[in-house]
Design a protein around this motif. Structure first.
Motif, mmCIF file in Angstrom:
data_model
loop_
_atom_site.group_PDB
_atom_site.id
_atom_site.type_symbol
_atom_site.label_atom_id
_atom_site.label_comp_id
_atom_site.label_asym_id
_atom_site.label_seq_id
_atom_site.Cartn_x
_atom_site.Cartn_y
_atom_site.Cartn_z
ATOM 1 N N GLN A 91 37.790 -20.905 -0.600
ATOM 2 C CA GLN A 91 36.887 -20.186 0.309
ATOM 3 C C GLN A 91 36.728 -20.926 1.650
ATOM 4 O OE1 GLN A 91 35.802 -17.208 -0.122
ATOM 5 N NE2 GLN A 91 36.232 -16.877 -2.288
ATOM 6 N N ARG B 76 40.113 -10.469 6.929
ATOM 7 C CA ARG B 76 39.308 -11.649 6.645
ATOM 8 C C ARG B 76 39.543 -12.198 5.248
ATOM 9 N NH1 ARG B 76 36.215 -8.536 9.872
ATOM 10 N NH2 ARG B 76 35.310 -7.331 8.172
ATOM 11 N N CYS B 77 40.156 -11.435 4.370
ATOM 12 C CA CYS B 77 40.389 -11.911 3.014
ATOM 13 C C CYS B 77 41.657 -11.272 2.458
ATOM 14 C CB CYS B 77 39.196 -11.623 2.105
ATOM 15 S SG CYS B 77 38.771 -9.869 1.980
ATOM 16 N N VAL B 78 42.215 -11.887 1.445
ATOM 17 C CA VAL B 78 43.471 -11.426 0.857
ATOM 18 C C VAL B 78 43.315 -10.044 0.236
ATOM 19 C CG1 VAL B 78 45.225 -11.915 -0.899
ATOM 20 C CG2 VAL B 78 44.291 -13.784 0.475
ATOM 21 N N THR C 226 49.429 -15.728 5.094
ATOM 22 C CA THR C 226 48.678 -16.891 5.555
ATOM 23 C C THR C 226 47.207 -16.746 5.201
ATOM 24 O OG1 THR C 226 50.201 -17.312 7.379
ATOM 25 C CG2 THR C 226 47.978 -18.188 7.604
ATOM 26 N N VAL C 227 46.605 -17.827 4.729
ATOM 27 C CA VAL C 227 45.174 -17.873 4.474
ATOM 28 C C VAL C 227 44.600 -19.120 5.139
ATOM 29 C CG1 VAL C 227 45.244 -16.565 2.318
ATOM 30 C CG2 VAL C 227 45.552 -19.035 2.261
ATOM 31 N N SER D 229 50.609 -21.121 4.801
ATOM 32 C CA SER D 229 51.446 -19.943 4.567
ATOM 33 C C SER D 229 52.227 -20.070 3.269
ATOM 34 C CB SER D 229 52.425 -19.750 5.729
ATOM 35 O OG SER D 229 51.745 -19.472 6.928
ATOM 36 N N ARG E 7 37.476 -20.090 4.686
ATOM 37 C CA ARG E 7 36.965 -19.324 5.827
ATOM 38 C C ARG E 7 35.447 -19.432 5.978
ATOM 39 N NH1 ARG E 7 36.782 -15.218 9.486
ATOM 40 N NH2 ARG E 7 35.082 -13.746 9.137
ATOM 41 N N ALA F 109 48.365 -16.514 -2.933
ATOM 42 C CA ALA F 109 47.416 -16.716 -1.835
ATOM 43 C C ALA F 109 45.985 -16.403 -2.273
ATOM 44 C CB ALA F 109 47.806 -15.853 -0.643
ATOM 45 N N TYR F 110 45.832 -15.361 -3.077
ATOM 46 C CA TYR F 110 44.503 -14.965 -3.547
ATOM 47 C C TYR F 110 43.894 -16.057 -4.430
ATOM 48 C CZ TYR F 110 40.826 -12.197 -5.795
ATOM 49 O OH TYR F 110 39.620 -11.732 -6.273
ATOM 50 N N GLU G 194 42.849 -18.875 -2.163
ATOM 51 C CA GLU G 194 41.705 -18.469 -1.344
ATOM 52 C C GLU G 194 40.412 -18.451 -2.148
ATOM 53 O OE1 GLU G 194 40.829 -14.446 1.175
ATOM 54 O OE2 GLU G 194 40.974 -14.308 -1.020
ATOM 55 N N GLY H 201 45.903 -22.505 9.344
ATOM 56 C CA GLY H 201 46.125 -21.871 8.054
ATOM 57 C C GLY H 201 47.244 -22.494 7.245
#
Length: 486
Positions: free
Chosen positions: A462, A196-198, A409-410, A439, A464, A454-455, A458, A437
């Protein structure tokens, strides 16, 4: 349990780090986690919306959780995965003595006895993870024939938790469904984390990397193993040069709009965006690779599957070759070849006649040349880039997959509420609320950098958290419902 002034984590969204902190403080136990996740699976897998994400639960999960709780008290924690329940895709072998089958979603392999854990499963166990259940998948990793994503003989048709009867994508359908709505803390996929998260992906990846003596290809990787959690930097995009291969863009206007907005966010975070930054061989690559990759995949599938079947300690169905498997499906058509959508095994039949001949090796070399030196690496070098970004749809994953290069991917966005669902044949490919998403793609062994990029994206966006699954697909059980109860 000491719950005074403590708020228990919401299992829909809880990260591995959050769960680990609760375990360390004694707010709950691994046994509690396993009980809660099993109840959550029961609510939505076959009952309720019938998402069909899980094929079977580990009958020894509670016993293993209790042992890991006791070990934590006596010896301390093994690390960030100690006592954490994970899903594992059903084409990754788990030791037969534990009580779960390994079948790739097929009735033909029920009861088969594998000689050992897959290396990745063994590494997760050594890190203290609990392999809670086998996730469903598109049968044989979506390689049997023209069959909808998310279907396997054992589990039936899986569906997306963001819209009723929507396409769950594949082959890792059960993995995606289960991770999205918190049926476990994460998933070990084929072969890389789905989370669900990086930060969760970084934790799991750190536990499974390294050479595998059973796979000689892994022996050529760098000897240094990295702690990918150290890549989690909110400033990770500062000074980074990112390329946008526009010739590989999605044709969906909602995805393109969200992607362009994401590029602006990356600029705000300090990245330089080179747009366009197209592959020098983009047109040729897009025309060639769909055929070139199949030549290799089909021959590899036959050879590797026959090797796997021959290596099983026992297999009650007697299917020891791909040819046997084709006949099994015909004989058990009521279980495997179910009309009108799930009755095809044309790729099996085609692949049965392939071999790893001179054409195979020549095609393999050309595939690598076009996706590596003339493709991804050429583009990175031409524009002096650190990575490439693309919306995760269509052709995005093909070049790195063929090259054997990393991709992360996020979440990028969700289809709007006013979009018209596509016809359900049998599932909707596009529907309101369906997620998509973005990539980040790099060269060989650039995982650490990609995780950092990616982090940073993300944590800034946020995405998601901006939309939940549809109400019936969200399990209600939480830790408070199992703590202190039988």
């Amino acid at each position: 349990m000491n719950l005074t002034n403590e708020i228990l984590p919401d299992l829909y969204e809880a990260s591995i780090d959050e769960l680990q902190r609760g375990l360390e403080k004694g707010d709950f136990s691994s046994v509690d986690l396993v009980k809660a996740y099993i109840r959550r699976i029961d609510e939505v897998n076959i009952k309720g919306p019938g998402l069909r994400a899980i094929l079977e639960i580990n009958p020894k999960a509670l016993e293993q959780a209790a042992a890991l709780d006791a070990e934590r008290k006596s010896n301390g924690s093994r690390g960030p995965l100690h006592g954490i329940p994970l899903l594992i895709k059903d084409n990754i072998a788990t030791m037969h003595e534990e009580g779960m089958d390994t079948t790739a979603g097929s009735h033909a392999l029920i009861g088969s006895i594998v000689p050992r854990d897959a290396t990745v499963a063994a590494k997760l166990r050594a890190a203290g993870a609990i392999l809670l259940a086998k996730a469903s998948l598109s049968e044989w990793a979506n390689f049997r024939g023209q069959v909808p994503s998310g279907f396997c003989g054992r589990g039936g048709q899986g569906t997306n938790p963001y819209y009723p009867n929507a396409n769950p994508s594949g082959s890792s359908s059960g993995s995606g469904i289960g991770t999205a709505i918190g049926l476990a803390a994460g998933n070990q996929d084929s072969v890389g984390p789905m989370c669900r998260c990086v930060s969760d992906a970084a934790v799991i990846l750190s536990s499974i990397v390294g050479p595998d003596p059973l796979d000689e290809i892994t022996l050529s990787q760098p000897s240094e193993t990295l702690d990918y959690s150290k890549a989690l930097d909110t400033n990770g995009l500062r000074g980074v040069r990112i390329g946008v291969p526009r010739l590989f863009q999605s044709e969906n206007e909602n995805i393109t709009k969200a992607f362009n907005e994401a590029l602006e966010v990356m600029r705000e975070l300090g990245a330089t965006i080179i747009d366009p930054a197209d592959f020098p061989n983009a047109v040729e690559l897009r025309a060639y690779i769909p055929t070139g990759r199949l030549v290799v995949m089909e021959a590899d599938f036959k050879v590797d599957l026959n090797k796997y079947l021959a290596g099983l300690v026992d297999i009650p169905s007697g299917t020891r070759t791909l040819a046997d498997l084709i006949e099994f499906n015909k004989t058990h058509a009521d279980l495997e070849l179910i009309p009108p959508y799930h009755d095809d095994q044309s790729r099996f039949i085609k692949v049965e006649g392939t071999t790893q001949d001179e054409n195979y090796y020549a095609t393999l070399a050309k595939n690598h040349q076009m996706t590596r030196a003339e493709g991804i690496d050429a583009t990175l070098n031409l524009f002096n880039l650190d990575c490439l970004v693309l919306p995760t749809s269509g052709f995005t994953s093909t070049p790195p997959a063929v090259a054997g290069y990393p991709l992360i991917t996020v979440p990028l966005g969700f289809q709007p509420d006013d979009i018209q669902p596509s016809p359900g044949k049998p599932t909707h490919d596009i529907a309101p609320g369906m997620p998509f998403g973005i990539s980040f793609i790099g060269t060989a062994f650039s995982e650490f950098k990609l995780i950092s990029y990616a982090y940073a994206y993300e944590q800034k966006t946020q995405v998601r958290l901006k939309r939940l699954a549809y109400p019936e697909a969200i399990p209600k059980t939480q830790l408070k419902d199992v703590i202190g109860k039988d």
